[in-house]
Design a protein around this motif. Structure first.
Motif, PDB file in Angstrom:
ATOM      1  N   UNK A  43       0.881  -1.168   0.000  1.00 17.57           N
ATOM      2  CA  UNK A  43       0.000   0.000   0.000  1.00 17.57           C
ATOM      3  C   UNK A  43       0.916   1.215   0.000  1.00 17.57           C
ATOM      4  N   UNK A  44       0.671   2.111  -0.938  1.00 14.54           N
ATOM      5  CA  UNK A  44       1.517   3.289  -1.111  1.00 14.54           C
ATOM      6  C   UNK A  44       0.898   4.503  -0.428  1.00 14.54           C
ATOM      7  N   UNK A  45       1.741   5.335   0.136  1.00 14.97           N
ATOM      8  CA  UNK A  45       1.285   6.531   0.841  1.00 14.97           C
ATOM      9  C   UNK A  45       0.837   7.582  -0.169  1.00 14.97           C
ATOM     10  N   UNK A  46      -0.433   7.948  -0.105  1.00 11.32           N
ATOM     11  CA  UNK A  46      -0.982   8.960  -1.013  1.00 11.32           C
ATOM     12  C   UNK A  46      -0.215  10.272  -0.860  1.00 11.32           C
ATOM     13  N   UNK A  47       0.050  10.920  -1.993  1.00 11.83           N
ATOM     14  CA  UNK A  47       0.718  12.210  -1.979  1.00 11.83           C
ATOM     15  C   UNK A  47       2.232  12.141  -1.989  1.00 11.83           C
ATOM     16  N   UNK A  48       2.807  10.935  -1.948  1.00 13.71           N
ATOM     17  CA  UNK A  48       4.268  10.821  -1.974  1.00 13.71           C
ATOM     18  C   UNK A  48       4.820  11.372  -3.288  1.00 13.71           C
ATOM     19  N   UNK A  49       5.945  12.054  -3.222  1.00 10.91           N
ATOM     20  CA  UNK A  49       6.488  12.730  -4.407  1.00 10.91           C
ATOM     21  C   UNK A  49       6.979  11.770  -5.485  1.00 10.91           C
ATOM     22  N   UNK A  50       7.220  10.492  -5.117  1.00 11.60           N
ATOM     23  CA  UNK A  50       7.774   9.547  -6.083  1.00 11.60           C
ATOM     24  C   UNK A  50       6.721   8.586  -6.648  1.00 11.60           C
ATOM     25  N   UNK A  51       5.442   8.812  -6.359  1.00 15.02           N
ATOM     26  CA  UNK A  51       4.409   7.890  -6.825  1.00 15.02           C
ATOM     27  C   UNK A  51       4.419   7.714  -8.340  1.00 15.02           C
ATOM     28  N   UNK A  52       4.616   8.800  -9.063  1.00 15.71           N
ATOM     29  CA  UNK A  52       4.529   8.737 -10.525  1.00 15.71           C
ATOM     30  C   UNK A  52       5.843   8.366 -11.197  1.00 15.71           C
TER      31      UNK A  52
END
Length: 287
Positions: free
Chosen positions: A242-251
């Motif tokens: 599960x990834x933390x929403x808003x993280x700068x490296x998501x994309x």
């Protein structure tokens, strides 16, 4: 044991027919699957070399790169898997092998830091042993595709610490089993445990793979995430984050592991600093 081979007459090698000449050398008794895989590998490998008109110097660099990748690998680090990850191959193989119906929880890469044999804890326990980081409550339910809760689900979780390192990366610095634990759901399918709000971190970039990323002007960073390995008899195992929403490296995850359905909101809780809710939907195994 010494094998004997019948003398055959083969076509000599040529640039134009290189693929056909090489693939013709496979014996008649090769397994069907091995023949399929190797024939396709030769086909695409030769097509690649012809497409880019690979130079002798580039071929030598590739051989050296692969040699150093093997030399970097040991019992604690697998540089070839890291190479597969950053090329997107790990995610592609995972996607091919884990096609699931709409609504079922999607897989992502296992990663190199899972360790078997983590401690079993009762629901609600705290897996953070080093006292670092912002406290976070992870909570949710495990259901089947019909919406029914599943009992007896083993949920194996792990993440980095507040400094961005897993315990196996810092033996003697972090407590063993820091930010790791196994929980088992009851009749309501509910799970709940305390950990820390995960932080982003770079993959190991001090070897050949890191040098390749630098040459490609790619960063080595992974967005913050919690690992989950969710398994139950009769159901397909879920290997995911599960990834933390808003993280700068998501994309721009260095290993392409992010999927929209796996981004979890982390909100301010009532009795803890943070709260992350995520439900898992498991699919039944088919014959």
């Amino acid at each position: 044991m010494t094998e004997t081979y019948e003398t055959e007459t083969y076509e000599f090698f040529s640039e134009a027919r290189s693929e056909a000449v090489v693939n013709a050398r496979m014996g008649a008794d090769v397994s069907t699957r091995l023949a399929q895989v190797m024939a396709s590998l030769v086909k695409h490998l030769h097509a690649f070399a012809k497409d880019v008109e690979l130079t002798q110097e580039e071929w030598g660099l590739a051989v050296d790169f692969l040699t150093r990748t093997g030399q970097m690998s040991d019992g604690n680090r697998q540089e070839f898997i890291l190479l597969s990850d950053v090329l997107g191959l790990s995610m592609l193989v995972d996607a091919i092998n884990h096609r699931r119906p709409s609504g079922a929880t999607e897989n992502t890469v296992l990663g190199p830091f899972h360790v078997a044999g983590a401690p079993h804890y009762p629901m609600g326990s705290n897996i953070s042993l080093d006292g670092k980081g912002e406290s976070c409550l992870f909570i949710g339910q495990v259901r089947d595709t019909d919406g029914s809760p599943i009992a007896g689900v083993q949920i194996d979780v792990w993440c980095d610490n507040a400094d961005g390192y897993y315990d196996v990366q810092q033996p003697g610095i972090q407590p063993q089993w820091n930010n790791r634990g196994i929980f088992v759901t009851g009749p309501d399918g509910h799970y709940e445990f305390r950990g820390i709000r995960p932080v982003a971190y770079p993959i190991p970039d001090d070897g050949p793979v890191g040098q390749m990323l630098a040459a490609l002007h790619r960063h080595p960073n992974r967005p913050a995430h919690m690992h989950f390995l969710v398994s139950a008899p009769g159901f397909e195992t879920i290997v995911t984050h599960t990834f933390v929403a808003g993280d700068q490296w998501l994309n721009s995850d260095a290993v392409f592991g992010v999927k929209t359905s796996l981004i979890a909101s982390i909100e301010t809780g009532t009795d803890t600093a943070w709260r992350s809710h995520f439900d898992f939907v498991m699919t039944r195994k088919t014959a």
